[in-house]
Design a protein around this motif. Structure first.
Motif, PDB file in Angstrom:
ATOM      1  N   LYS A 170      -8.322   4.771   0.572  1.00  0.00           N
ATOM      2  CA  LYS A 170      -9.239   3.785   1.141  1.00  0.00           C
ATOM      3  C   LYS A 170      -9.546   2.684   0.125  1.00  0.00           C
ATOM      4  O   LYS A 170      -9.547   1.493   0.465  1.00  0.00           O
ATOM      5  CB  LYS A 170     -10.533   4.473   1.607  1.00  0.00           C
ATOM      6  CG  LYS A 170     -10.352   5.340   2.838  1.00  0.00           C
ATOM      7  CD  LYS A 170     -11.601   6.140   3.162  1.00  0.00           C
ATOM      8  CE  LYS A 170     -12.685   5.255   3.739  1.00  0.00           C
ATOM      9  NZ  LYS A 170     -13.827   6.092   4.258  1.00  0.00           N
ATOM     10  N   ARG A 171      -9.788   3.089  -1.117  1.00  0.00           N
ATOM     11  CA  ARG A 171     -10.087   2.079  -2.133  1.00  0.00           C
ATOM     12  C   ARG A 171      -8.862   1.210  -2.409  1.00  0.00           C
ATOM     13  O   ARG A 171      -8.965  -0.006  -2.598  1.00  0.00           O
ATOM     14  CB  ARG A 171     -10.563   2.746  -3.422  1.00  0.00           C
ATOM     15  CG  ARG A 171     -11.071   1.742  -4.452  1.00  0.00           C
ATOM     16  CD  ARG A 171     -11.884   2.396  -5.536  1.00  0.00           C
ATOM     17  NE  ARG A 171     -12.500   1.386  -6.411  1.00  0.00           N
ATOM     18  CZ  ARG A 171     -13.660   0.798  -6.184  1.00  0.00           C
ATOM     19  NH1 ARG A 171     -14.338   1.097  -5.094  1.00  0.00           N
ATOM     20  NH2 ARG A 171     -14.153  -0.093  -7.020  1.00  0.00           N
ATOM     21  N   MET A 172      -7.686   1.828  -2.405  1.00  0.00           N
ATOM     22  CA  MET A 172      -6.457   1.083  -2.637  1.00  0.00           C
ATOM     23  C   MET A 172      -6.222   0.056  -1.532  1.00  0.00           C
ATOM     24  O   MET A 172      -5.854  -1.102  -1.793  1.00  0.00           O
ATOM     25  CB  MET A 172      -5.282   2.063  -2.717  1.00  0.00           C
ATOM     26  CG  MET A 172      -3.945   1.426  -3.034  1.00  0.00           C
ATOM     27  SD  MET A 172      -2.626   2.674  -3.127  1.00  0.00           S
ATOM     28  CE  MET A 172      -3.181   3.625  -4.533  1.00  0.00           C
ATOM     29  N   VAL A 173      -6.430   0.454  -0.285  1.00  0.00           N
ATOM     30  CA  VAL A 173      -6.242  -0.455   0.845  1.00  0.00           C
ATOM     31  C   VAL A 173      -7.167  -1.661   0.715  1.00  0.00           C
ATOM     32  O   VAL A 173      -6.748  -2.817   0.912  1.00  0.00           O
ATOM     33  CB  VAL A 173      -6.482   0.279   2.177  1.00  0.00           C
ATOM     34  CG1 VAL A 173      -6.615  -0.705   3.334  1.00  0.00           C
ATOM     35  CG2 VAL A 173      -5.346   1.256   2.455  1.00  0.00           C
ATOM     36  N   LYS A 174      -8.414  -1.418   0.370  1.00  0.00           N
ATOM     37  CA  LYS A 174      -9.355  -2.524   0.230  1.00  0.00           C
ATOM     38  C   LYS A 174      -8.940  -3.477  -0.886  1.00  0.00           C
ATOM     39  O   LYS A 174      -9.007  -4.705  -0.741  1.00  0.00           O
ATOM     40  CB  LYS A 174     -10.761  -1.979  -0.041  1.00  0.00           C
ATOM     41  CG  LYS A 174     -11.406  -1.294   1.155  1.00  0.00           C
ATOM     42  CD  LYS A 174     -12.811  -0.817   0.796  1.00  0.00           C
ATOM     43  CE  LYS A 174     -13.505  -0.197   1.985  1.00  0.00           C
ATOM     44  NZ  LYS A 174     -14.886   0.239   1.654  1.00  0.00           N
TER      45      LYS A 174
ATOM     46  N   ILE B 221       0.830  -1.204   0.000  1.00  0.00           N
ATOM     47  CA  ILE B 221       0.000   0.000   0.000  1.00  0.00           C
ATOM     48  C   ILE B 221       0.872   1.265   0.000  1.00  0.00           C
ATOM     49  O   ILE B 221       0.507   2.263  -0.639  1.00  0.00           O
ATOM     50  CB  ILE B 221      -1.025   0.024   1.156  1.00  0.00           C
ATOM     51  CG1 ILE B 221      -0.361   0.004   2.524  1.00  0.00           C
ATOM     52  CG2 ILE B 221      -2.043  -1.096   1.013  1.00  0.00           C
ATOM     53  CD1 ILE B 221      -1.358   0.178   3.668  1.00  0.00           C
ATOM     54  N   CYS B 222       2.005   1.214   0.662  1.00  0.00           N
ATOM     55  CA  CYS B 222       2.891   2.382   0.652  1.00  0.00           C
ATOM     56  C   CYS B 222       3.483   2.604  -0.737  1.00  0.00           C
ATOM     57  O   CYS B 222       3.558   3.742  -1.220  1.00  0.00           O
ATOM     58  CB  CYS B 222       3.995   2.221   1.690  1.00  0.00           C
ATOM     59  SG  CYS B 222       3.408   2.332   3.400  1.00  0.00           S
ATOM     60  N   GLN B 223       3.890   1.520  -1.401  1.00  0.00           N
ATOM     61  CA  GLN B 223       4.427   1.644  -2.754  1.00  0.00           C
ATOM     62  C   GLN B 223       3.347   2.083  -3.738  1.00  0.00           C
ATOM     63  O   GLN B 223       3.588   2.913  -4.620  1.00  0.00           O
ATOM     64  CB  GLN B 223       5.041   0.317  -3.181  1.00  0.00           C
ATOM     65  CG  GLN B 223       6.315  -0.044  -2.438  1.00  0.00           C
ATOM     66  CD  GLN B 223       6.745  -1.485  -2.651  1.00  0.00           C
ATOM     67  OE1 GLN B 223       6.210  -2.194  -3.514  1.00  0.00           O
ATOM     68  NE2 GLN B 223       7.711  -1.943  -1.864  1.00  0.00           N
ATOM     69  N   GLY B 224       2.142   1.527  -3.577  1.00  0.00           N
ATOM     70  CA  GLY B 224       1.043   1.931  -4.446  1.00  0.00           C
ATOM     71  C   GLY B 224       0.683   3.387  -4.259  1.00  0.00           C
ATOM     72  O   GLY B 224       0.425   4.108  -5.222  1.00  0.00           O
ATOM     73  N   ALA B 225       0.674   3.842  -3.006  1.00  0.00           N
ATOM     74  CA  ALA B 225       0.366   5.242  -2.730  1.00  0.00           C
ATOM     75  C   ALA B 225       1.420   6.160  -3.347  1.00  0.00           C
ATOM     76  O   ALA B 225       1.094   7.171  -3.979  1.00  0.00           O
ATOM     77  CB  ALA B 225       0.278   5.466  -1.228  1.00  0.00           C
ATOM     78  N   GLU B 226       2.678   5.803  -3.184  1.00  0.00           N
ATOM     79  CA  GLU B 226       3.750   6.633  -3.745  1.00  0.00           C
ATOM     80  C   GLU B 226       3.631   6.717  -5.258  1.00  0.00           C
ATOM     81  O   GLU B 226       3.811   7.791  -5.858  1.00  0.00           O
ATOM     82  CB  GLU B 226       5.112   6.057  -3.359  1.00  0.00           C
ATOM     83  CG  GLU B 226       6.285   6.875  -3.865  1.00  0.00           C
ATOM     84  CD  GLU B 226       7.629   6.295  -3.469  1.00  0.00           C
ATOM     85  OE1 GLU B 226       8.658   6.934  -3.768  1.00  0.00           O
ATOM     86  OE2 GLU B 226       7.650   5.204  -2.854  1.00  0.00           O
TER      87      GLU B 226
END
Length: 441
Positions: free
Chosen positions: A228-232, A184-189
């Motif tokens: 939030k959507r990414m985490v799910k 999730i951290c890599q996706g967020a970045e």
């Protein structure tokens, strides 16, 4: 802001389809699957019912919505200008194009939550002020496919055992779920979502991720929604599920959405900076406290939201403020004066990020403009401070909803939506109700 969708797609040849979506009252994304052959037309807007922003939690029309009773005509979902967000957790490479609603005449839709936040921010801009905001989001990981009546506790990828211990700041829990957290951290970045620290929170399988402060409050709300959507999605990829429900387990910590807020003038100076806090900071606090009872339905929008407000839970139950006190609804954290900020701690993680920021910033600006003074800051146990209580029941918050900083048409329609949801819950006959009364009476 224009969106160069064609240029973006050239940089992402693996993408096979797009999702064009807007955010509704409940923070749910609603929209269409668009094939790449139709991507060029997205810049012109996608026709959707103008009422799409005003669906209840089950995705049903609000029948007191004048847009519906007037024929449920179309509006346009147009790009917000943000680049598409990859949805790497799906089997086929896909990307989400964030949109917001306007009428066919090009007027902003009063029912679009993102438009409500934009209108509040325009008031700040007119005064030469810019909010700097950050959000902290808490969530639970739960067993995928768990029964509806009791979410199953998640299994640790490290040990294969069910996570039952409540471990605040547990490094063991962070390490056990490192693969998920790293993703999730890599996706967020990769998507321009600036995240900071991640911690294990107070519930079994509960985590918190902090976002970095941003001088673009609209983007900050976008980031929270997309995160939030990414985490799910990433949770499902790892074999479990994630929920931002305010209180999924009885007896465990609830999940909050805390907002940090400072304010820059046209020279980039923090106007809250004055030792323990400037007059503008106190006025903003006063505005937030005054609006808190009427705004509760934004911070706690669902039936389950009110289970989070428990004495001793770190979720505030009084409309109080304090310096460096996490039991108050509004906290002034310690730190250097140039970083002086307000932390608003009332909202649950289940709330709509656009509306939460609109409520916090709108009420704060009302207080600044009216130069209202807050009551005395509390010390010690804020639960016993004697300050006015935050509404503890959904029905009270619905009936008392009164957000003067929002378009009155939005206020009326949002109240109607929540009334419709409440009425449907009230009509359900629960298993507990049956077991209590069936033989006893």
């Amino acid at each position: 802001m224009d969106l160069d969708l064609a240029g973006w797609l050239k940089s992402a040849p693996e993408v096979t389809s797009l999702r064009a979506a807007v955010c509704d009252f409940n923070g749910c994304l609603r929209g269409k699957r668009v094939p790449l052959t139709g991507a060029a037309g997205l810049a012109e807007g996608v026709r959707m019912p103008l009422s799409v922003s005003a669906q209840d939690i089950w995705g049903r029309d609000v029948w007191k919505n004048p847009m519906v009773s007037g024929g449920d005509g179309d509006g346009l979902a147009v790009p917000t200008g943000r680049a598409p967000v990859r949805m790497d957790w799906l089997a086929a490479p896909t990307a989400l194009v964030p949109m917001w609603m306007e009428t066919l005449d090009g007027e902003p839709s009063f029912a679009d939550p993102r438009r409500m936040l934009a209108a509040v921010l325009a008031r700040y801009t007119a005064r030469g002020l810019r909010p700097v905001v950050a959000m902290e989001l808490e969530f639970y990981l739960v067993a995928d496919g768990a029964a509806e009546d009791a979410p199953g506790l998640v299994t640790s990828p490290a040990t294969g055992r069910v996570v039952e211990a409540e471990g605040v700041l547990s490094l063991d829990d962070l390490d056990a779920f490192e693969g998920f957290i790293a993703d999730i951290c890599q996706g967020a970045e990769a998507e321009g979502i600036a995240v900071d620290a991640a911690i294990s929170e107070g519930g079994a399988g509960q985590f918190e991720v902090n976002m970095l402060h941003s001088a673009d409050a609209l983007k900050a709300a976008d980031d929270a929604l997309l995160f939030k959507r990414m985490v799910k999605g990433i949770a499902l990829k790892h074999g479990f599920a994630a929920t931002f429900m305010a209180k999924p387990y009885e007896g465990m910590a609830g999940s909050g959405l805390h907002v940090h807020f400072s304010l820059l003038d046209s020279a980039g100076v923090n106007v809250f900076d004055d030792g323990d806090g400037s007059a503008e900071m106190r006025h903003a606090v006063a505005g937030m406290l005054a609006a808190m009872p009427g705004s509760a339905l934004i911070f706690a929008p669902h039936l389950n939201s009110y289970r989070r407000f428990e004495v001793g839970s770190h979720a505030p139950t009084t409309a109080s403020w304090a310096y460096e006190n996490r039991l108050a609804a509004v906290r002034i954290p310690a730190g250097p004066g140039k970083a002086r900020r307000i932390e608003h701690r009332v909202s649950g993680a289940d709330a709509n990020p656009y509306l939460v920021l609109a409520a916090v910033l709108g009420a704060g600006l009302d207080g600044i403009e009216d130069r209202v003074e807050p009551p005395e800051a509390v010390s010690g146990n804020a639960y016993e401070s004697g300050a006015p209580e935050v509404p503890a029941r959904w029905g009270v918050a619905i009936d008392g909803f009164d957000a003067a900083y929002l378009d009155p048409r939005f206020v009326e329609l949002y109240r109607a939506c929540k009334t419709q949801e409440r009425d449907r819950f009230a009509a359900q006959v629960s298993p507990f109700e049956i077991s209590t009364y069936l033989d006893a009476v």
